[in-house]
Design a protein around this motif. Structure first.
Motif, PDB file in Angstrom:
ATOM      1  N   ASP A   1       0.866  -1.273  -0.116  1.00  0.00           N
ATOM      2  CA  ASP A   1      -0.004   0.114  -0.030  1.00  0.00           C
ATOM      3  C   ASP A   1       1.007   1.249  -0.063  1.00  0.00           C
ATOM      4  OD1 ASP A   1      -2.527  -1.367  -0.001  1.00  0.00           O
ATOM      5  OD2 ASP A   1      -2.282  -1.816   2.077  1.00  0.00           O
ATOM      6  N   GLN A   2       2.055   1.275  -0.504  1.00  0.00           N
ATOM      7  CA  GLN A   2       3.028   2.384  -0.484  1.00  0.00           C
ATOM      8  C   GLN A   2       3.348   2.367  -1.897  1.00  0.00           C
ATOM      9  OE1 GLN A   2       6.278   1.883   1.885  1.00  0.00           O
ATOM     10  NE2 GLN A   2       5.438   2.914   3.563  1.00  0.00           N
ATOM     11  N   VAL A   3       3.745   3.921  -2.471  1.00  0.00           N
ATOM     12  CA  VAL A   3       4.396   4.012  -3.728  1.00  0.00           C
ATOM     13  C   VAL A   3       5.764   4.719  -3.416  1.00  0.00           C
ATOM     14  CG1 VAL A   3       2.113   4.425  -4.699  1.00  0.00           C
ATOM     15  CG2 VAL A   3       3.364   6.279  -3.936  1.00  0.00           C
ATOM     16  N   LEU A   4       6.658   4.450  -4.644  1.00  0.00           N
ATOM     17  CA  LEU A   4       7.663   5.153  -4.331  1.00  0.00           C
ATOM     18  C   LEU A   4       7.748   6.109  -5.679  1.00  0.00           C
ATOM     19  CD1 LEU A   4      10.909   5.322  -3.702  1.00  0.00           C
ATOM     20  CD2 LEU A   4      11.559   3.527  -5.523  1.00  0.00           C
ATOM     21  N   ILE A   5       8.121   7.270  -5.042  1.00  0.00           N
ATOM     22  CA  ILE A   5       7.910   8.418  -5.931  1.00  0.00           C
ATOM     23  C   ILE A   5       9.277   9.098  -6.342  1.00  0.00           C
ATOM     24  CG2 ILE A   5       7.046  10.998  -6.183  1.00  0.00           C
ATOM     25  CD1 ILE A   5       4.972   9.894  -4.208  1.00  0.00           C
ATOM     26  N   ARG A   6       9.764   9.250  -7.561  1.00  0.00           N
ATOM     27  CA  ARG A   6      10.925  10.253  -7.819  1.00  0.00           C
ATOM     28  C   ARG A   6      10.346  11.719  -7.842  1.00  0.00           C
ATOM     29  NH1 ARG A   6      16.194   9.937 -11.488  1.00  0.00           N
ATOM     30  NH2 ARG A   6      16.399  12.109 -11.690  1.00  0.00           N
TER      31      ARG A   6
ATOM     32  N   ALA B   1       5.615  15.973  -4.763  1.00  0.00           N
ATOM     33  CA  ALA B   1       5.173  15.846  -6.149  1.00  0.00           C
ATOM     34  C   ALA B   1       5.974  15.332  -7.211  1.00  0.00           C
ATOM     35  CB  ALA B   1       4.721  17.185  -6.787  1.00  0.00           C
ATOM     36  N   GLY B   2       5.603  14.534  -7.906  1.00  0.00           N
ATOM     37  CA  GLY B   2       6.704  13.805  -8.811  1.00  0.00           C
ATOM     38  C   GLY B   2       5.775  12.635  -9.466  1.00  0.00           C
ATOM     39  N   VAL B   3       6.743  11.503  -9.980  1.00  0.00           N
ATOM     40  CA  VAL B   3       6.525  10.513 -10.807  1.00  0.00           C
ATOM     41  C   VAL B   3       6.574   9.299 -10.149  1.00  0.00           C
ATOM     42  CG1 VAL B   3       6.485   9.054 -12.957  1.00  0.00           C
ATOM     43  CG2 VAL B   3       6.673  11.667 -13.013  1.00  0.00           C
ATOM     44  N   VAL B   4       5.419   8.268  -9.836  1.00  0.00           N
ATOM     45  CA  VAL B   4       5.523   6.890  -9.416  1.00  0.00           C
ATOM     46  C   VAL B   4       6.615   6.042 -10.108  1.00  0.00           C
ATOM     47  CG1 VAL B   4       4.257   4.852  -8.903  1.00  0.00           C
ATOM     48  CG2 VAL B   4       3.398   7.061  -8.586  1.00  0.00           C
ATOM     49  N   VAL B   5       7.610   5.674  -9.531  1.00  0.00           N
ATOM     50  CA  VAL B   5       8.483   4.546 -10.313  1.00  0.00           C
ATOM     51  C   VAL B   5       8.353   3.204  -9.668  1.00  0.00           C
ATOM     52  CG1 VAL B   5      10.032   6.376 -10.783  1.00  0.00           C
ATOM     53  CG2 VAL B   5      10.370   5.468  -8.526  1.00  0.00           C
ATOM     54  N   ALA B   6       7.472   3.004  -8.700  1.00  0.00           N
ATOM     55  CA  ALA B   6       7.378   1.498  -7.979  1.00  0.00           C
ATOM     56  C   ALA B   6       6.124   1.617  -7.199  1.00  0.00           C
ATOM     57  CB  ALA B   6       8.615   1.075  -7.356  1.00  0.00           C
ATOM     58  N   VAL B   7       5.501   0.547  -7.248  1.00  0.00           N
ATOM     59  CA  VAL B   7       4.343   0.488  -6.134  1.00  0.00           C
ATOM     60  C   VAL B   7       4.537  -0.719  -5.327  1.00  0.00           C
ATOM     61  CG1 VAL B   7       2.963   1.740  -7.670  1.00  0.00           C
ATOM     62  CG2 VAL B   7       2.701  -0.763  -8.056  1.00  0.00           C
ATOM     63  N   GLY B   8       3.921  -0.867  -4.103  1.00  0.00           N
ATOM     64  CA  GLY B   8       3.633  -1.985  -3.576  1.00  0.00           C
ATOM     65  C   GLY B   8       2.695  -2.741  -3.612  1.00  0.00           C
ATOM     66  N   ASN B   9       2.804  -3.892  -2.957  1.00  0.00           N
ATOM     67  CA  ASN B   9       1.377  -4.813  -3.374  1.00  0.00           C
ATOM     68  C   ASN B   9       0.000  -4.129  -2.633  1.00  0.00           C
ATOM     69  OD1 ASN B   9       0.422  -7.315  -3.682  1.00  0.00           O
ATOM     70  ND2 ASN B   9      -0.153  -7.643  -1.497  1.00  0.00           N
ATOM     71  N   GLY B  10      -0.965  -4.306  -3.568  1.00  0.00           N
ATOM     72  CA  GLY B  10      -2.038  -3.603  -3.195  1.00  0.00           C
ATOM     73  C   GLY B  10      -2.215  -2.205  -3.535  1.00  0.00           C
ATOM     74  N   VAL B  11      -1.654  -1.704  -4.085  1.00  0.00           N
ATOM     75  CA  VAL B  11      -1.773  -0.438  -4.605  1.00  0.00           C
ATOM     76  C   VAL B  11      -2.406  -0.468  -6.125  1.00  0.00           C
ATOM     77  CG1 VAL B  11      -0.691   1.832  -5.735  1.00  0.00           C
ATOM     78  CG2 VAL B  11       0.336   0.739  -3.701  1.00  0.00           C
ATOM     79  N   ASN B  12      -3.772   0.210  -5.955  1.00  0.00           N
ATOM     80  CA  ASN B  12      -4.422   0.324  -7.202  1.00  0.00           C
ATOM     81  C   ASN B  12      -5.132   1.597  -7.671  1.00  0.00           C
ATOM     82  OD1 ASN B  12      -6.682   0.688  -5.319  1.00  0.00           O
ATOM     83  ND2 ASN B  12      -7.320  -1.358  -5.253  1.00  0.00           N
ATOM     84  N   GLY B  13      -4.708   2.748  -6.629  1.00  0.00           N
ATOM     85  CA  GLY B  13      -5.238   4.083  -7.141  1.00  0.00           C
ATOM     86  C   GLY B  13      -4.264   4.727  -8.141  1.00  0.00           C
ATOM     87  N   VAL B  14      -3.201   4.546  -8.033  1.00  0.00           N
ATOM     88  CA  VAL B  14      -2.220   5.114  -9.085  1.00  0.00           C
ATOM     89  C   VAL B  14      -1.155   4.054  -9.505  1.00  0.00           C
ATOM     90  CG1 VAL B  14      -2.200   7.244  -7.840  1.00  0.00           C
ATOM     91  CG2 VAL B  14      -0.653   5.544  -7.010  1.00  0.00           C
ATOM     92  N   ALA B  15      -0.411   4.176 -10.571  1.00  0.00           N
ATOM     93  CA  ALA B  15       0.342   3.242 -11.212  1.00  0.00           C
ATOM     94  C   ALA B  15       1.650   3.831 -11.686  1.00  0.00           C
ATOM     95  CB  ALA B  15      -0.424   2.756 -12.628  1.00  0.00           C
ATOM     96  N   VAL B  16       2.517   2.941 -12.049  1.00  0.00           N
ATOM     97  CA  VAL B  16       3.793   3.399 -12.373  1.00  0.00           C
ATOM     98  C   VAL B  16       3.871   4.302 -13.400  1.00  0.00           C
ATOM     99  CG1 VAL B  16       5.958   2.622 -13.384  1.00  0.00           C
ATOM    100  CG2 VAL B  16       5.085   1.309 -11.315  1.00  0.00           C
ATOM    101  N   GLY B  17       4.538   5.562 -13.386  1.00  0.00           N
ATOM    102  CA  GLY B  17       4.382   6.415 -14.715  1.00  0.00           C
ATOM    103  C   GLY B  17       3.609   7.545 -14.294  1.00  0.00           C
ATOM    104  N   ASP B  18       2.604   7.462 -13.237  1.00  0.00           N
ATOM    105  CA  ASP B  18       1.683   8.421 -13.083  1.00  0.00           C
ATOM    106  C   ASP B  18       2.417   9.687 -12.195  1.00  0.00           C
ATOM    107  OD1 ASP B  18      -0.404   7.061 -13.919  1.00  0.00           O
ATOM    108  OD2 ASP B  18      -1.218   6.531 -12.128  1.00  0.00           O
TER     109      ASP B  18
END
Length: 433
Positions: free
Chosen positions: A101-106, A138-155
């Protein structure tokens, strides 16, 4: 609740090597807020979050084709010793891996908040240094953890990192740097509208949510509201929120410099007073025929100011304070404050709102709190694009040790510019290159 061992994340590319998953404690939030039905909040969220059905997120496999590289480390800006205070230092830290449920953001951009120098001064969240700061993201998602469905890599997204977590400031900001990375939880991460710049999106999360938790469930249509410090980071957003989005009838504010007075008025305050010159309680009594205001929202962290604003509340009204509240603002010792007696005489209630509690008292960060904060992040983007609540960025700096320290020193000394100071972490990314 501690997050269990993290499954392999879904990412667009393979890192140079897998990082140790960072496990995050779920933590907590406001008090005395009006009850809200969680299902209703979830229904409200739906229209302002874009549909993600049908998106395909590539699952990381060791042998997949590498399209980009996540570095193992980056050179951040933060505190390296417990309670060392300013100046912050450059410190090389691992790039975190998103847990469930986490995202990694550049990170493209961030902003300055008083909380950051307070964390460096007092480390009251009990972190073990080094701790990188820069919690607005504020940035761009470069990785997502398990269970993430509201945003995607590249968003492109806006987010707030956990306030007991790590931020994304870098020591080599501007063009040509290695970039900064931070994780954020899914409920504190929302898509950034194309019409909103990374810089402006990054100026919103912490200050907007601070105003949101204080006002969203408290303001009734037609209320008379006093918001001192209407030229401040939280204050100018709170004035806009009350006057333009929540239907307040009369919004009163105050400040002391020509610039802060002008920003409060520009933000929608109907009357703006100079607290160094005017008897604001007397002026408010005139405006309200002696009745006082229905609600005060005080985000100034001023013990003297607390006493003066409490005197403006009507009988049976509400005095809402951001942070730890009267007598406790130093966090080092509690002092006597007359605010409680002033409010009691009026039969008014004191309401404390504090984003930090979400991250220090796990029991308060339940499913309703998740939905409420997600609603706030979504509305931050929606209201900004509708020009209802727009961040005023007075200064933009590159993410360097020197510039960040200078900005935080000004905030600490009370010499901060009106509104917000934006921090450009990656100039190329912020420009869409």
């Amino acid at each position: 609740m501690n997050v269990p061992d993290t499954p392999e994340p879904s990412i667009l590319f393979e890192p140079e090597r897998p990082h140790q998953a960072r496990h995050v404690d779920d933590h907590p939030v406001t008090e005395d807020a009006r009850d809200a039905d969680q299902d209703e909040i979830q229904r409200e969220i739906a229209p302002v979050l874009p549909a993600v059905a049908g998106r395909h997120v590539i699952r990381w496999e060791r042998n997949m084709k590498q399209t980009q590289t996540i570095p193992e480390t980056f050179l951040g800006v933060g505190y390296t010793r417990d309670r060392a205070g300013l100046p912050l230092e450059a410190v090389r830290v691992p790039v975190p891996q998103p847990a469930a449920d986490q995202v990694l953001i550049r990170v493209a951009a961030s902003s300055l908040n008083p909380l950051e120098y307070k964390l460096a001064d007092l480390n009251f969240m009990g972190r073990t240094p080094p701790v990188v700061l820069g919690l607005d993201l504020a940035g761009v998602v470069v990785a997502v953890g398990n269970g993430v469905n509201g945003v995607a890599v590249g968003d492109a997204v806006a987010a707030m990192a956990d306030l007991n977590g790590d931020g994304g400031w870098v020591a080599t900001g501007g063009s040509g740097g290695e970039g900064g990375y931070a994780v954020a939880r899914q409920f504190l991460t929302v898509p950034k509208p194309p019409s909103l710049s990374f810089r402006d999106a990054a100026a919103l999360p912490m200050c907007f949510l601070s105003a949101f938790v204080g006002l969203y469930r408290a303001v009734q249509s037609g209320d008379t509201i006093y918001i001192p410090g209407g030229g401040g980071g939280v204050g100018h957003l709170a004035v806009q929120m009350a006057a333009r989005a929540l239907g307040a009838g009369l919004v009163i504010s105050s400040g002391s410099t020509p610039q802060s007075l002008a920003l409060a008025q520009q933000s929608g305050a109907h009357h703006v007073f100079n607290y160094k010159r005017d008897d604001i309680a007397a002026e408010i009594a005139k405006l309200t025929s002696g009745r006082g205001v229905d609600l005060v929202f005080d985000a100034t962290y001023s013990e003297h100011g607390f006493v003066e604003t409490a005197k403006t509340v009507r009988r049976g009204g509400s005095w809402i304070v951001l942070g730890v509240g009267p007598g406790k603002t130093t966090r080092l010792a509690e002092t006597h404050s007359p605010v409680g007696a002033i409010l009691a005489e009026r039969g008014a209630k004191q309401v404390n709102v504090n984003l930090l509690r979400y991250f220090s008292e796990p029991a308060t960060l339940d499913s309703e709190a998740h939905a409420f904060l997600q609603r706030g992040m979504a509305l931050a983007m929606e209201w900004a694009t509708q020009e209802l609540v727009v961040p005023h960025v007075s200064q933009t700096i590159d993410s360097t040790v020197e510039a960040i320290n200078a900005g935080l020193q000004s905030l600490k000394a009370g010499r901060g510019v009106p509104g917000k100071v934006a921090v450009i972490v990656d100039r190329d990314l912020a420009a869409g290159k």
